[in-house]
Scaffold this motif. Sequence first.
Motif, PDB file in Angstrom:
ATOM      1  N   ARG A  44       0.839  -1.202   0.000  1.00  0.00           N
ATOM      2  CA  ARG A  44       0.000   0.000   0.000  1.00  0.00           C
ATOM      3  C   ARG A  44       0.878   1.257   0.000  1.00  0.00           C
ATOM      4  O   ARG A  44       0.600   2.221  -0.720  1.00  0.00           O
ATOM      5  CB  ARG A  44      -0.913   0.020   1.223  1.00  0.00           C
ATOM      6  CG  ARG A  44      -2.118  -0.838   1.090  1.00  0.00           C
ATOM      7  CD  ARG A  44      -3.080  -0.653   2.258  1.00  0.00           C
ATOM      8  NE  ARG A  44      -4.012  -1.758   2.293  1.00  0.00           N
ATOM      9  CZ  ARG A  44      -3.891  -2.825   3.074  1.00  0.00           C
ATOM     10  NH1 ARG A  44      -2.888  -2.929   3.897  1.00  0.00           N
ATOM     11  NH2 ARG A  44      -4.783  -3.786   3.016  1.00  0.00           N
ATOM     12  N   ASN A  45       1.927   1.241   0.797  1.00  0.00           N
ATOM     13  CA  ASN A  45       2.838   2.382   0.865  1.00  0.00           C
ATOM     14  C   ASN A  45       3.616   2.586  -0.432  1.00  0.00           C
ATOM     15  O   ASN A  45       4.093   3.677  -0.714  1.00  0.00           O
ATOM     16  CB  ASN A  45       3.803   2.229   2.036  1.00  0.00           C
ATOM     17  CG  ASN A  45       3.096   2.299   3.368  1.00  0.00           C
ATOM     18  OD1 ASN A  45       2.014   2.877   3.470  1.00  0.00           O
ATOM     19  ND2 ASN A  45       3.677   1.697   4.384  1.00  0.00           N
ATOM     20  N   SER A  46       3.747   1.521  -1.225  1.00  0.00           N
ATOM     21  CA  SER A  46       4.431   1.605  -2.522  1.00  0.00           C
ATOM     22  C   SER A  46       3.455   1.855  -3.659  1.00  0.00           C
ATOM     23  O   SER A  46       3.815   1.744  -4.826  1.00  0.00           O
ATOM     24  CB  SER A  46       5.188   0.307  -2.796  1.00  0.00           C
ATOM     25  OG  SER A  46       6.152   0.075  -1.816  1.00  0.00           O
ATOM     26  N   ASN A  47       2.195   2.126  -3.333  1.00  0.00           N
ATOM     27  CA  ASN A  47       1.129   2.385  -4.314  1.00  0.00           C
ATOM     28  C   ASN A  47       0.867   1.195  -5.238  1.00  0.00           C
ATOM     29  O   ASN A  47       0.505   1.371  -6.386  1.00  0.00           O
ATOM     30  CB  ASN A  47       1.432   3.639  -5.132  1.00  0.00           C
ATOM     31  CG  ASN A  47       1.421   4.884  -4.275  1.00  0.00           C
ATOM     32  OD1 ASN A  47       0.599   5.009  -3.375  1.00  0.00           O
ATOM     33  ND2 ASN A  47       2.341   5.790  -4.543  1.00  0.00           N
ATOM     34  N   LEU A  48       1.046  -0.022  -4.737  1.00  0.00           N
ATOM     35  CA  LEU A  48       0.743  -1.219  -5.526  1.00  0.00           C
ATOM     36  C   LEU A  48      -0.675  -1.719  -5.294  1.00  0.00           C
ATOM     37  O   LEU A  48      -1.103  -2.657  -5.929  1.00  0.00           O
ATOM     38  CB  LEU A  48       1.720  -2.349  -5.186  1.00  0.00           C
ATOM     39  CG  LEU A  48       3.155  -2.099  -5.591  1.00  0.00           C
ATOM     40  CD1 LEU A  48       4.013  -3.287  -5.177  1.00  0.00           C
ATOM     41  CD2 LEU A  48       3.261  -1.874  -7.086  1.00  0.00           C
ATOM     42  N   ILE A  49      -1.389  -1.113  -4.402  1.00  0.00           N
ATOM     43  CA  ILE A  49      -2.753  -1.489  -4.097  1.00  0.00           C
ATOM     44  C   ILE A  49      -3.623  -0.391  -4.674  1.00  0.00           C
ATOM     45  O   ILE A  49      -3.224   0.747  -4.596  1.00  0.00           O
ATOM     46  CB  ILE A  49      -2.944  -1.603  -2.568  1.00  0.00           C
ATOM     47  CG1 ILE A  49      -1.921  -2.558  -1.966  1.00  0.00           C
ATOM     48  CG2 ILE A  49      -4.345  -2.029  -2.203  1.00  0.00           C
ATOM     49  CD1 ILE A  49      -2.017  -3.981  -2.434  1.00  0.00           C
ATOM     50  N   PRO A  50      -4.717  -0.547  -5.320  1.00  0.00           N
ATOM     51  CA  PRO A  50      -5.747  -1.515  -5.015  1.00  0.00           C
ATOM     52  C   PRO A  50      -5.452  -2.902  -5.560  1.00  0.00           C
ATOM     53  O   PRO A  50      -4.666  -3.073  -6.474  1.00  0.00           O
ATOM     54  CB  PRO A  50      -6.999  -0.932  -5.666  1.00  0.00           C
ATOM     55  CG  PRO A  50      -6.485  -0.122  -6.783  1.00  0.00           C
ATOM     56  CD  PRO A  50      -5.150   0.402  -6.328  1.00  0.00           C
TER      57      PRO A  50
END
Length: 77
Positions: A44-50
């Motif tokens: 999430r912190n690496s912007n790989l989520i959603p």
Amino acid sequence: MNIDQRLTTLENKIQQLELDNMLLTNLIAKAPPEWVIDSLDRARNSNLIPYPFVGINAQGSLDFYRIIDLLAKKEII
């Protein structure tokens, strides 16, 4: 067995299968396993989520969780 009886039997089987499918989906679509929580936070912190589309109302499949965990352990994310 006449056509009406066969149709009723098939309709009942369809309803039972739909219920079974719903119950199994709810069982599978629970919260992520504990062992992947830290890795999911890193993702999430690496912007790989959603999460990717997995076909049901779930946050992810076990394969998805394993990949995220592996990426975190290898410090790729």
